[in-house]
Design a protein around this motif. Structure first.
Motif, PDB file in Angstrom:
ATOM      1  N   ALA A  57       0.782  -1.182   0.224  1.00  0.00           N
ATOM      2  CA  ALA A  57      -0.117   0.110  -0.164  1.00  0.00           C
ATOM      3  C   ALA A  57       0.889   1.165   0.113  1.00  0.00           C
ATOM      4  O   ALA A  57       0.444   2.319  -0.725  1.00  0.00           O
ATOM      5  CB  ALA A  57      -0.924   0.041   1.334  1.00  0.00           C
ATOM      6  N   GLN A  58       1.975   1.415   0.775  1.00  0.00           N
ATOM      7  CA  GLN A  58       2.812   2.376   0.805  1.00  0.00           C
ATOM      8  C   GLN A  58       3.482   2.565  -0.462  1.00  0.00           C
ATOM      9  O   GLN A  58       3.422   3.676  -0.999  1.00  0.00           O
ATOM     10  CB  GLN A  58       3.891   2.224   1.981  1.00  0.00           C
ATOM     11  CG  GLN A  58       4.442   3.686   2.192  1.00  0.00           C
ATOM     12  CD  GLN A  58       3.720   4.499   2.732  1.00  0.00           C
ATOM     13  OE1 GLN A  58       2.692   4.291   3.518  1.00  0.00           O
ATOM     14  NE2 GLN A  58       3.929   5.859   2.416  1.00  0.00           N
ATOM     15  N   LYS A  60       2.522   1.728  -3.336  1.00  0.00           N
ATOM     16  CA  LYS A  60       1.552   2.227  -4.658  1.00  0.00           C
ATOM     17  C   LYS A  60       1.246   3.685  -4.185  1.00  0.00           C
ATOM     18  O   LYS A  60       0.985   4.442  -5.360  1.00  0.00           O
ATOM     19  CB  LYS A  60       0.336   1.439  -4.296  1.00  0.00           C
ATOM     20  CG  LYS A  60      -0.857   1.596  -5.416  1.00  0.00           C
ATOM     21  CD  LYS A  60      -0.308   1.565  -6.744  1.00  0.00           C
ATOM     22  CE  LYS A  60      -1.282   1.711  -7.886  1.00  0.00           C
ATOM     23  NZ  LYS A  60      -1.119   1.552  -9.186  1.00  0.00           N
ATOM     24  N   SER A  61       1.172   4.164  -3.040  1.00  0.00           N
ATOM     25  CA  SER A  61       0.848   5.556  -2.803  1.00  0.00           C
ATOM     26  C   SER A  61       1.771   6.542  -3.104  1.00  0.00           C
ATOM     27  O   SER A  61       1.893   7.826  -3.841  1.00  0.00           O
ATOM     28  CB  SER A  61       0.653   5.718  -1.315  1.00  0.00           C
ATOM     29  OG  SER A  61       0.559   7.097  -0.941  1.00  0.00           O
ATOM     30  N   PRO A  64       2.298   5.872  -7.525  1.00  0.00           N
ATOM     31  CA  PRO A  64       1.141   5.644  -8.370  1.00  0.00           C
ATOM     32  C   PRO A  64       1.159   4.946  -9.771  1.00  0.00           C
ATOM     33  O   PRO A  64       0.349   4.048 -10.160  1.00  0.00           O
ATOM     34  CB  PRO A  64       0.187   6.878  -8.362  1.00  0.00           C
ATOM     35  CG  PRO A  64       1.440   7.831  -8.137  1.00  0.00           C
ATOM     36  CD  PRO A  64       2.503   7.328  -7.406  1.00  0.00           C
ATOM     37  N   GLN A  95      -6.975   0.682  -4.113  1.00  0.00           N
ATOM     38  CA  GLN A  95      -5.840   1.275  -4.339  1.00  0.00           C
ATOM     39  C   GLN A  95      -5.364   0.485  -5.806  1.00  0.00           C
ATOM     40  O   GLN A  95      -4.176   0.933  -6.161  1.00  0.00           O
ATOM     41  CB  GLN A  95      -4.937   1.162  -3.330  1.00  0.00           C
ATOM     42  CG  GLN A  95      -5.405   1.846  -2.022  1.00  0.00           C
ATOM     43  CD  GLN A  95      -4.507   1.564  -1.016  1.00  0.00           C
ATOM     44  OE1 GLN A  95      -2.999   1.890  -0.981  1.00  0.00           O
ATOM     45  NE2 GLN A  95      -4.945   1.342   0.209  1.00  0.00           N
ATOM     46  N   GLY A 223      -1.669   2.388   3.402  1.00  0.00           N
ATOM     47  CA  GLY A 223      -1.375   3.826   2.756  1.00  0.00           C
ATOM     48  C   GLY A 223      -1.297   4.805   3.779  1.00  0.00           C
ATOM     49  O   GLY A 223      -1.656   4.617   4.886  1.00  0.00           O
ATOM     50  N   PRO A 224      -0.865   6.063   3.483  1.00  0.00           N
ATOM     51  CA  PRO A 224      -0.941   7.159   4.306  1.00  0.00           C
ATOM     52  C   PRO A 224      -2.407   7.601   4.801  1.00  0.00           C
ATOM     53  O   PRO A 224      -2.337   8.140   5.795  1.00  0.00           O
ATOM     54  CB  PRO A 224      -0.194   8.102   3.492  1.00  0.00           C
ATOM     55  CG  PRO A 224      -0.448   7.805   2.073  1.00  0.00           C
ATOM     56  CD  PRO A 224      -0.528   6.302   2.000  1.00  0.00           C
ATOM     57  N   ASN A 225      -3.310   7.237   3.960  1.00  0.00           N
ATOM     58  CA  ASN A 225      -4.547   7.798   4.512  1.00  0.00           C
ATOM     59  C   ASN A 225      -5.516   6.800   4.911  1.00  0.00           C
ATOM     60  O   ASN A 225      -7.006   6.969   4.806  1.00  0.00           O
ATOM     61  CB  ASN A 225      -5.038   8.468   3.385  1.00  0.00           C
ATOM     62  CG  ASN A 225      -4.284   9.798   2.870  1.00  0.00           C
ATOM     63  OD1 ASN A 225      -3.955  10.454   3.642  1.00  0.00           O
ATOM     64  ND2 ASN A 225      -3.984   9.864   1.334  1.00  0.00           N
ATOM     65  N   ASP A 226      -5.115   5.595   4.935  1.00  0.00           N
ATOM     66  CA  ASP A 226      -6.022   4.447   5.209  1.00  0.00           C
ATOM     67  C   ASP A 226      -5.219   3.332   6.080  1.00  0.00           C
ATOM     68  O   ASP A 226      -4.231   3.364   6.391  1.00  0.00           O
ATOM     69  CB  ASP A 226      -6.521   3.826   3.998  1.00  0.00           C
ATOM     70  CG  ASP A 226      -7.739   2.851   4.439  1.00  0.00           C
ATOM     71  OD1 ASP A 226      -8.538   2.982   5.802  1.00  0.00           O
ATOM     72  OD2 ASP A 226      -8.310   2.309   3.607  1.00  0.00           O
TER      73      ASP A 226
END
Length: 296
Positions: A57-58, A60-61, A64, A95, A223-226
């Motif tokens: 997740a990180q 991918k963030s 992108p 994501q 990720g940074p927001n979830d």
């Protein structure tokens, strides 16, 4: 401890890890990802546990344009049950992170990973397939388990060298210490504090106490927001509501901060750190004795 690179051929040569040191560790990985530029590239993260999920997740963030695939020999996120797995899979799908499950690894090559069902091409492979403790104790002749952890009694003393106490990732109590023991900062804090108390007790001619604790909860970054957060009191099994989004992110950041702060405060003020579940081991032993007597 460090990422286990020895169980699959080619990992050491072709896969990066999140370790702090080494030719294929976190810093070289960061350089490799930055060198990819803005062009699309294929990134495979191997490992369906918390580390692999958080890493995928990180990445991918931060990148992108990357085509990120999480590959696991089992089910991604299944280590805490179906509810948590569902939340994890939903977040990965949003994501656009592909998930390849039931793919046991047989080798890692320069161009990708080889699984039992075929080859998955990749420009960058990140290995997050489990951890192994330092080999120091094994090399010194101390009894260890398959992951090089020192096998201990309930007081965290080595079974073969009782003058040696093991804590954190190096400790593997032969009996469950009131709750399942796994590699984590929390168990490092608890076992480190307990071992210190026991060493002081031995020096003073007193009886040491067995390691015993209870888990509070766990939060996995998506990720940074979830994130997904949930209570696991007392035996490391999810209970109660599951939190997502900014609420889970805030909870996770708070507890990460708390554990780091507790570590520093314990260093400055020995005896500061407190944890719940100090009597769980004794209660579990009492139940086992009662059950044995009943069966007899």
């Amino acid at each position: 401890s460090h990422v286990d690179r020895d169980t699959v051929d080619g990992v050491d040569e072709h896969a990066y890890t999140l370790d702090s040191f080494g030719r294929m560790a976190a810093a070289p990985l960061q350089e490799r990802l930055q060198a990819q530029g803005d062009a699309p590239f294929r990134l495979i993260v191997v490992g369906g546990g918390a580390t692999g999920i958080e890493a995928a997740a990180q990445f991918k963030s931060a990148h992108p344009q990357a085509i990120v695939t999480l590959v696991t020999r089992g089910e991604a996120g299944a280590f805490k049950g179906a509810r948590i797995r569902q939340h994890v899979r939903e977040a990965l799908a949003v994501q656009r992170i592909a998930v390849a499950e039931q793919r046991p690894m047989t080798a890692v090559e320069a161009g990708g990973v080889v699984t039992a069902t075929g080859t998955l091409p990749a420009d960058v492979v990140v290995w997050a397939g489990g951890f192994r403790a330092s080999s120091l104790a094994k090399e010194a002749g101390v009894r260890v388990n398959a992951r090089n952890q020192i096998v201990t009694d309930p007081f965290l003393r080595s079974l073969t060298h009782p003058e040696i106490f093991a804590v954190g990732d190096m400790a593997a109590p032969l009996e469950e210490p009131g709750a399942p023991m796994r590699m984590s900062l929390f168990t490092a804090l608890v076992s480190g504090a307990q071992a210190a108390d026991n060493i002081v007790a031995v020096l003073k001619g007193k009886t040491p106490r067995p390691l015993s604790f209870a888990w509070y909860g766990q939060a996995i970054a998506l990720g940074p927001n979830d994130a997904v957060g949930f209570a696991t009191y007392p035996a490391d099994t999810p209970v109660g509501p599951v939190y997502r989004g900014r609420t889970a992110v805030t909870l996770r950041r708070f507890f990460v901060w708390y554990l780091k702060a507790a570590l520093e405060l314990e260093r400055r003020l020995p005896g500061f750190f407190f944890w719940n579940g100090k009597r769980r081991y004794a209660r579990l032993q009492g139940r086992r004795r009662s059950q044995t007597a009943y069966q007899a």
